[in-house]
Design a protein around this motif. Structure first.
Motif, mmCIF file in Angstrom:
data_model
loop_
_atom_site.group_PDB
_atom_site.id
_atom_site.type_symbol
_atom_site.label_atom_id
_atom_site.label_comp_id
_atom_site.label_asym_id
_atom_site.label_seq_id
_atom_site.Cartn_x
_atom_site.Cartn_y
_atom_site.Cartn_z
ATOM 1 N N CYS A 52 0.842 -1.337 0.078
ATOM 2 C CA CYS A 52 -0.047 0.128 -0.089
ATOM 3 C C CYS A 52 0.789 1.407 -0.099
ATOM 4 C CB CYS A 52 -0.931 -0.134 1.028
ATOM 5 S SG CYS A 52 -1.989 -1.486 1.314
ATOM 6 N N TYR A 53 0.299 2.294 -0.681
ATOM 7 C CA TYR A 53 1.343 3.787 -0.774
ATOM 8 C C TYR A 53 0.350 4.738 -1.060
ATOM 9 C CZ TYR A 53 0.160 3.183 -5.644
ATOM 10 O OH TYR A 53 -0.653 3.214 -6.858
ATOM 11 N N ALA A 54 1.293 5.945 -0.765
ATOM 12 C CA ALA A 54 0.745 7.255 -1.048
ATOM 13 C C ALA A 54 1.905 8.013 -1.648
ATOM 14 C CB ALA A 54 0.269 7.833 0.204
ATOM 15 N N GLU A 64 -1.632 14.034 -5.863
ATOM 16 C CA GLU A 64 -1.655 13.278 -4.624
ATOM 17 C C GLU A 64 -2.178 11.724 -5.283
ATOM 18 O OE1 GLU A 64 -4.120 15.189 -1.791
ATOM 19 O OE2 GLU A 64 -2.399 16.720 -1.413
ATOM 20 N N CYS A 66 -2.882 7.596 -4.002
ATOM 21 C CA CYS A 66 -2.946 6.578 -2.781
ATOM 22 C C CYS A 66 -3.541 5.393 -3.268
ATOM 23 C CB CYS A 66 -3.227 7.044 -1.512
ATOM 24 S SG CYS A 66 -5.063 7.578 -1.592
ATOM 25 N N GLY A 77 -3.988 3.064 2.085
ATOM 26 C CA GLY A 77 -3.622 4.123 1.225
ATOM 27 C C GLY A 77 -4.009 5.612 1.852
ATOM 28 N N LYS A 78 -5.219 5.793 2.217
ATOM 29 C CA LYS A 78 -5.506 7.020 2.525
ATOM 30 C C LYS A 78 -5.044 7.383 3.969
ATOM 31 C CE LYS A 78 -9.588 10.138 3.645
ATOM 32 N NZ LYS A 78 -11.176 10.248 3.615
ATOM 33 N N LEU A 81 -1.584 8.492 3.076
ATOM 34 C CA LEU A 81 -1.588 10.007 2.736
ATOM 35 C C LEU A 81 -1.890 10.979 3.633
ATOM 36 C CD1 LEU A 81 -1.629 11.681 0.203
ATOM 37 C CD2 LEU A 81 -3.864 11.108 -0.183
ATOM 38 N N SER A 118 3.707 4.383 8.866
ATOM 39 C CA SER A 118 4.108 5.462 7.859
ATOM 40 C C SER A 118 4.925 6.501 9.037
ATOM 41 C CB SER A 118 2.831 6.126 7.474
ATOM 42 O OG SER A 118 2.098 5.003 6.626
#
Length: 217
Positions: A52-54, A64, A66, A77-78, A81, A118
């Protein structure tokens, strides 16, 4: 203009109910670069269930993106972010890889885990504030040097270079916002006996008490 970004990324890991969450943080300057970093992570952790990423990219407008990558919608993702936006980061990517530990965490547990991973990744990375400005050339006679040094010192401005000949020429880093005020103050402080010209546009930042400069191409 200034913004916060990642100077040097790093890796950090947390464990929640035997699930491993590995956060990798990267400085990136384009969407293509972000996607290349993501592909490297997928190859590195090829046997993981989720990547998962952003990322937030400063271009003509702020970009932006995600992804939950198979996790329940809005749980991965959110949150990643939101951590980046809370830290006001740009030109950065965070990928959180999950190895499932056999116990379901629920939507709330997933949000907390991806958020924590994160934050842990960022805490192990070097974050800087990049400032847009100019290399200002200031030429004066020797009687005006002390006054100019005093003005620059009061404002906390960095002198990149000083050349001594029959006059003195200083190269000073100044932000776009401060340029007019600094120029006016130097002219007034030296009774007009200084010549000031704008040099190269650049970004600059302090990295662990060391000054770094990047010319704008």
């Amino acid at each position: 203009m200034e913004y916060k970004t990642v100077y040097q990324g790093n890796t950090a890991e947390i464990v929640e109910k035997k699930s491993r969450f590995i956060a990798d943080v990267f400085p990136v300057s384009s969407e293509d670069e972000a996607l290349e970093c993501l592909e490297r992570i997928k190859k590195q952790y090829w046997d993981a269930r989720h990547h998962c990423y952003a990322y937030v990219i400063r271009e003509e407008r702020l970009l932006e993106r995600c992804s939950d990558d198979g996790e329940p919608s809005g749980t991965a993702g959110k949150p990643i972010l939101e951590v980046m936006k809370g830290a006001k980061l740009e030109n950065a990517l965070i990928v959180v890889t999950r190895y499932f530990g056999g116990t379901l965490l629920g939507t709330g547990g997933l949000v907390r885990a991806y958020t924590s991973a994160s934050r842990e990744g960022l805490s192990h990375s070097t974050i800087i504030t990049k400032i847009l400005g100019f290399k200002l050339k200031v030429q004066t006679d020797y009687t005006g040097l002390g006054k100019i040094q005093y003005i620059l010192g009061q404002r906390g401005l960095h002198i990149l270079e000083t050349n001594y000949t029959d006059s003195v020429e200083l190269t000073v880093l100044v932000s776009t916002e401060e340029e007019k005020a600094v120029t006016a103050e130097i002219v007034e402080g030296t009774n007009g006996k200084s010549r000031i010209s704008r040099g190269k546009e650049c970004w600059f930042a302090e990295v662990e008490k060391e000054l770094k400069v990047w010319d704008v191409v």
